[in-house]
Design a protein around this motif. Structure first.
Motif, PDB file in Angstrom:
ATOM      1  N   PRO A   1      21.866  19.707  -0.766  1.00 11.52           N
ATOM      2  CA  PRO A   1      21.252  18.505  -1.353  1.00 11.52           C
ATOM      3  C   PRO A   1      22.195  17.735  -2.274  1.00 11.52           C
ATOM      4  CG  PRO A   1      19.681  20.282  -1.313  1.00 11.52           C
ATOM      5  CD  PRO A   1      20.985  20.883  -0.874  1.00 11.52           C
ATOM      6  N   THR A   2      23.076  18.456  -2.993  1.00 18.69           N
ATOM      7  CA  THR A   2      23.985  17.751  -3.899  1.00 18.69           C
ATOM      8  C   THR A   2      25.208  17.184  -3.171  1.00 18.69           C
ATOM      9  OG1 THR A   2      24.815  19.959  -4.535  1.00 18.69           O
ATOM     10  CG2 THR A   2      23.266  18.876  -6.028  1.00 18.69           C
ATOM     11  N   PHE A   3      25.216  17.238  -1.848  1.00 15.95           N
ATOM     12  CA  PHE A   3      26.139  16.422  -1.045  1.00 15.95           C
ATOM     13  C   PHE A   3      25.839  14.947  -1.277  1.00 15.95           C
ATOM     14  CE2 PHE A   3      26.838  13.933   2.801  1.00 15.95           C
ATOM     15  CZ  PHE A   3      28.070  14.362   3.301  1.00 15.95           C
ATOM     16  N   PHE A   4      24.545  14.658  -1.513  1.00 20.98           N
ATOM     17  CA  PHE A   4      24.084  13.277  -1.637  1.00 20.98           C
ATOM     18  C   PHE A   4      24.383  12.727  -3.024  1.00 20.98           C
ATOM     19  CE2 PHE A   4      21.940  14.789   2.018  1.00 20.98           C
ATOM     20  CZ  PHE A   4      21.578  13.698   2.781  1.00 20.98           C
ATOM     21  N   SER A   5      24.652  11.436  -3.096  1.00 24.12           N
ATOM     22  CA  SER A   5      24.928  10.781  -4.375  1.00 24.12           C
ATOM     23  C   SER A   5      23.651  10.692  -5.209  1.00 24.12           C
ATOM     24  CB  SER A   5      25.460   9.361  -4.139  1.00 24.12           C
ATOM     25  OG  SER A   5      24.428   8.523  -3.618  1.00 24.12           O
ATOM     26  N   ILE A   6      23.825  10.505  -6.511  1.00 23.78           N
ATOM     27  CA  ILE A   6      22.653  10.373  -7.373  1.00 23.78           C
ATOM     28  C   ILE A   6      21.845   9.131  -7.001  1.00 23.78           C
ATOM     29  CG2 ILE A   6      23.608  11.693  -9.301  1.00 23.78           C
ATOM     30  CD1 ILE A   6      24.345   9.042 -10.638  1.00 23.78           C
ATOM     31  N   GLU A   7      22.518   8.097  -6.528  1.00 13.46           N
ATOM     32  CA  GLU A   7      21.811   6.871  -6.132  1.00 13.46           C
ATOM     33  C   GLU A   7      20.904   7.130  -4.930  1.00 13.46           C
ATOM     34  OE1 GLU A   7      25.357   5.873  -8.470  1.00 13.46           O
ATOM     35  OE2 GLU A   7      25.121   7.049  -6.610  1.00 13.46           O
ATOM     36  N   ASN A   8      21.411   7.868  -3.951  1.00 16.77           N
ATOM     37  CA  ASN A   8      20.604   8.136  -2.765  1.00 16.77           C
ATOM     38  C   ASN A   8      19.491   9.138  -3.038  1.00 16.77           C
ATOM     39  OD1 ASN A   8      21.526   6.427  -0.648  1.00 16.77           O
ATOM     40  ND2 ASN A   8      23.445   7.578  -0.609  1.00 16.77           N
ATOM     41  N   LEU A   9      19.733  10.107  -3.927  1.00 22.12           N
ATOM     42  CA  LEU A   9      18.657  11.022  -4.297  1.00 22.12           C
ATOM     43  C   LEU A   9      17.555  10.282  -5.045  1.00 22.12           C
ATOM     44  CD1 LEU A   9      20.746  14.152  -5.349  1.00 22.12           C
ATOM     45  CD2 LEU A   9      19.322  13.913  -3.309  1.00 22.12           C
ATOM     46  N   ALA A  10      17.937   9.352  -5.900  1.00 23.15           N
ATOM     47  CA  ALA A  10      16.938   8.542  -6.610  1.00 23.15           C
ATOM     48  C   ALA A  10      16.174   7.652  -5.635  1.00 23.15           C
ATOM     49  CB  ALA A  10      17.618   7.698  -7.689  1.00 23.15           C
ATOM     50  N   LEU A  11      16.887   7.094  -4.663  1.00 27.77           N
ATOM     51  CA  LEU A  11      16.234   6.284  -3.630  1.00 27.77           C
ATOM     52  C   LEU A  11      15.186   7.099  -2.892  1.00 27.77           C
ATOM     53  CD1 LEU A  11      16.157   3.666  -1.861  1.00 27.77           C
ATOM     54  CD2 LEU A  11      17.908   4.736  -0.436  1.00 27.77           C
ATOM     55  N   LEU A  12      15.516   8.345  -2.576  1.00 24.29           N
ATOM     56  CA  LEU A  12      14.586   9.227  -1.867  1.00 24.29           C
ATOM     57  C   LEU A  12      13.339   9.504  -2.706  1.00 24.29           C
ATOM     58  CD1 LEU A  12      13.788  11.281   0.342  1.00 24.29           C
ATOM     59  CD2 LEU A  12      15.208  12.968  -0.860  1.00 24.29           C
ATOM     60  N   ILE A  13      13.515   9.976  -3.918  1.00 22.06           N
ATOM     61  CA  ILE A  13      12.369  10.389  -4.733  1.00 22.06           C
ATOM     62  C   ILE A  13      11.519   9.185  -5.127  1.00 22.06           C
ATOM     63  CG2 ILE A  13      11.636  11.607  -6.812  1.00 22.06           C
ATOM     64  CD1 ILE A  13      13.016  13.329  -4.612  1.00 22.06           C
ATOM     65  N   ASN A  14      12.137   8.113  -5.529  1.00 24.96           N
ATOM     66  CA  ASN A  14      11.363   6.909  -5.873  1.00 24.96           C
ATOM     67  C   ASN A  14      10.638   6.361  -4.650  1.00 24.96           C
ATOM     68  OD1 ASN A  14      12.006   6.800  -8.646  1.00 24.96           O
ATOM     69  ND2 ASN A  14      13.968   5.800  -8.224  1.00 24.96           N
ATOM     70  N   GLY A  15      11.272   6.463  -3.487  1.00 24.90           N
ATOM     71  CA  GLY A  15      10.635   5.994  -2.257  1.00 24.90           C
ATOM     72  C   GLY A  15       9.397   6.793  -1.906  1.00 24.90           C
ATOM     73  N   LEU A  16       9.419   8.097  -2.159  1.00 25.05           N
ATOM     74  CA  LEU A  16       8.245   8.931  -1.896  1.00 25.05           C
ATOM     75  C   LEU A  16       7.045   8.461  -2.704  1.00 25.05           C
ATOM     76  CD1 LEU A  16       9.842  12.518  -2.000  1.00 25.05           C
ATOM     77  CD2 LEU A  16       9.184  11.241   0.046  1.00 25.05           C
ATOM     78  N   PHE A  17       7.300   8.090  -3.955  1.00 22.33           N
ATOM     79  CA  PHE A  17       6.191   7.781  -4.857  1.00 22.33           C
ATOM     80  C   PHE A  17       5.749   6.318  -4.814  1.00 22.33           C
ATOM     81  CE2 PHE A  17       7.754  11.790  -6.633  1.00 22.33           C
ATOM     82  CZ  PHE A  17       6.554  12.497  -6.536  1.00 22.33           C
ATOM     83  N   GLU A  18       6.316   5.567  -3.879  1.00 18.45           N
ATOM     84  CA  GLU A  18       5.750   4.241  -3.618  1.00 18.45           C
ATOM     85  C   GLU A  18       4.386   4.370  -2.954  1.00 18.45           C
ATOM     86  OE1 GLU A  18       8.441   1.852  -1.396  1.00 18.45           O
ATOM     87  OE2 GLU A  18       9.968   1.783  -2.991  1.00 18.45           O
ATOM     88  N   THR A  19       4.165   5.496  -2.258  1.00 22.63           N
ATOM     89  CA  THR A  19       2.896   5.693  -1.544  1.00 22.63           C
ATOM     90  C   THR A  19       2.201   6.984  -1.949  1.00 22.63           C
ATOM     91  OG1 THR A  19       4.185   6.647   0.282  1.00 22.63           O
ATOM     92  CG2 THR A  19       3.543   4.333   0.486  1.00 22.63           C
TER      93      THR A  19
END
Length: 454
Positions: free
Chosen positions: A115-133
């Motif tokens: 999981p920490t292969f991913f940048s902090i920006e993309n991890l934030a995009l993922l988690i924030n995207g989940l909580f849009e719905t």
């Protein structure tokens, strides 16, 4: 000559992250519409009271660890991150569209891969995207797996700010020769650095994953690794037996010769020495392969009888519905299982066609649900009971007869309508569960499907 317990019981067997185990799924009678029906049923039954768990598989790794049995894609191309995150969010939106109301997320676990292969920006995009719905449950537990070599303080801080309070770091062993053999070279100071960062930031549960039975590993290596671990005081530990299954995982587990692996009694000694040291250092054995300090939520859930086990491993709380997102992820509605396709290309293709990327699954029968409950009890509490009518099934007398030898060996205690695993029997809990595994007993595998139980 009388056989030792190890010689008697060290046979191939499942780890029971599910029942039925994946090789015994009835895939021929599974259709995705049935999975959706059970998903919706489970959601209605549990969303408001428990919430939903999400397992998100992030498959990319920069290098191959030869002990690893996970689904991964080895690459240094970080341009792959963003398309993958967007695909996972599309899959999540497809699930949300199937649900009757806005989901309440109680658990998130980011696994891999790395999981920490991913940048902090993309991890934030993922988690924030989940909580849009979706909404966050009040008593939520968000966790992720971090690689000590590439987890930055920014990774830890960003995910903490997004609600994560638990992190586990893969350590395996600190010996240089062992690390070279498994292609996982990481000095102690890297592990110490990320562990101390997590403590400073405020993570309430920090875990280390250790493995015994690795190539060239000795008792001295295990002692040294646990002494170093003691100095960092992680809240919980996984102390796994290395599962050597090269016939399943291909070349990824052929980076060393079979004769380089500790065998039988030698391997068991690695576990016994490690377990004794962990107990001396205040770690309590929780379920199979897991240990925790008393301040960790895993210890509380074990002592309160609330420990749960699923495809993510042990969890300190239960949710009836777990949705797996990402390539190869497995979902569990309690009434059925569903697994996603295993290649990234197929995963993207399915989503482009607006199809859930599922390729196989299993609908649990009434018998499956009863057996599953007994196996969960044994794996999580080291005991089970069929006193209540709903947990009794016709094969119970046959199972008790089959377990008589284990009782004679002091591994279990059998009552009128219950069974308890003794302290001596805890290392053999997989074998005990196998006695309840009706599908395994009815159709013994013709080839080796599972790793050895000990």
């Amino acid at each position: 000559m009388k056989k030792s317990l190890l010689q008697k019981y060290n046979v191939p067997g499942p780890r029971y992250t599910s029942y039925p185990t994946v090789p015994y799924w009835d895939e021929s009678n599974f259709v995705i519409t049935d999975w959706i029906t059970t998903l919706q049923k489970s959601f209605v039954e549990s969303n408001s009271s428990e919430g939903v768990s999400l397992y998100i598989h992030l498959p990319f790794c920069e290098s191959l660890c030869t002990f690893c049995g996970c689904n991964k894609r080895i690459t240094k191309n970080h341009q792959l991150e963003s398309p993958y995150i967007l695909a996972v969010l599309k899959e999540w939106k497809m699930y949300c569209d199937l649900l009757s109301e806005r989901p309440l997320i109680k658990e998130i676990h980011l696994g891999g891969g790395t999981p920490t292969f991913f940048s902090i920006e993309n991890l934030a995009l993922l988690i924030n995207g989940l909580f849009e719905t979706a909404d966050i449950a009040q008593q939520h537990e968000f966790s992720f797996e971090g690689h000590p070599n590439n987890t930055s303080r920014q990774h830890l801080q960003t995910l903490f700010d997004l609600g994560f309070r638990r992190v586990s770091f893969g350590v395996q062993d600190y010996n240089k020769k062992v690390q070279t053999a498994i292609h996982r070279e990481q000095p102690f100071h890297n592990v110490a650095k990320v562990t101390l960062w997590a403590k400073e930031i405020g993570y309430s549960s920090i875990g280390h994953d250790l493995i015994f039975g690795l190539p060239f590993q000795t008792i001295e290596n295990v002692i040294d690794t646990i002494e170093k671990t003691k100095s960092l005081q992680p809240d919980r530990l996984a102390f796994y037996s290395y599962a050597h299954v090269p016939w399943i995982k291909g070349n990824g587990q052929r980076g060393f010769k079979d004769q380089d692996l500790p065998q039988d009694e030698e391997k068991r000694q690695l576990y016994e020495v490690g377990k004794t040291l962990l107990a001396k250092n205040g770690y309590h054995e929780i379920g199979m392969d897991h240990f925790s300090l008393e301040q960790d939520s895993l210890y509380d859930s074990y002592t309160d009888g609330k420990l749960h086990r699923n495809f993510m491993g042990y969890s300190s709380s239960k949710t009836q519905l777990m949705i797996g997102l990402g390539v190869s992820s497995i979902s569990d509605s309690w009434y059925s299982f569903a697994q996603n396709v295993k290649t990234i290309e197929e995963y993207y293709q399915k989503l482009e066609q607006n199809e859930l990327p599922i390729y196989r699954g299993h609908l649990l029968s009434t018998e499956d649900l009863i057996v599953r409950k007994h196996i969960l009890n044994l794996m999580c509490q080291f005991k089970t009971s069929w006193e209540e009518k709903e947990y009794y099934f016709n094969e119970i007398p046959e199972i008790i007869e089959q377990l008589a030898e284990m009782e004679k060996d002091g591994l279990i205690e059998i009552g009128d309508s219950n069974l308890t695993v003794t302290e001596k029997g805890k290392p053999y809990v997989r074998n005990i569960c196998m006695a309840f595994d009706l599908r395994l007993k009815r159709k013994a595998p013709q080839t080796q499907l599972f790793s050895m139980t000990i």
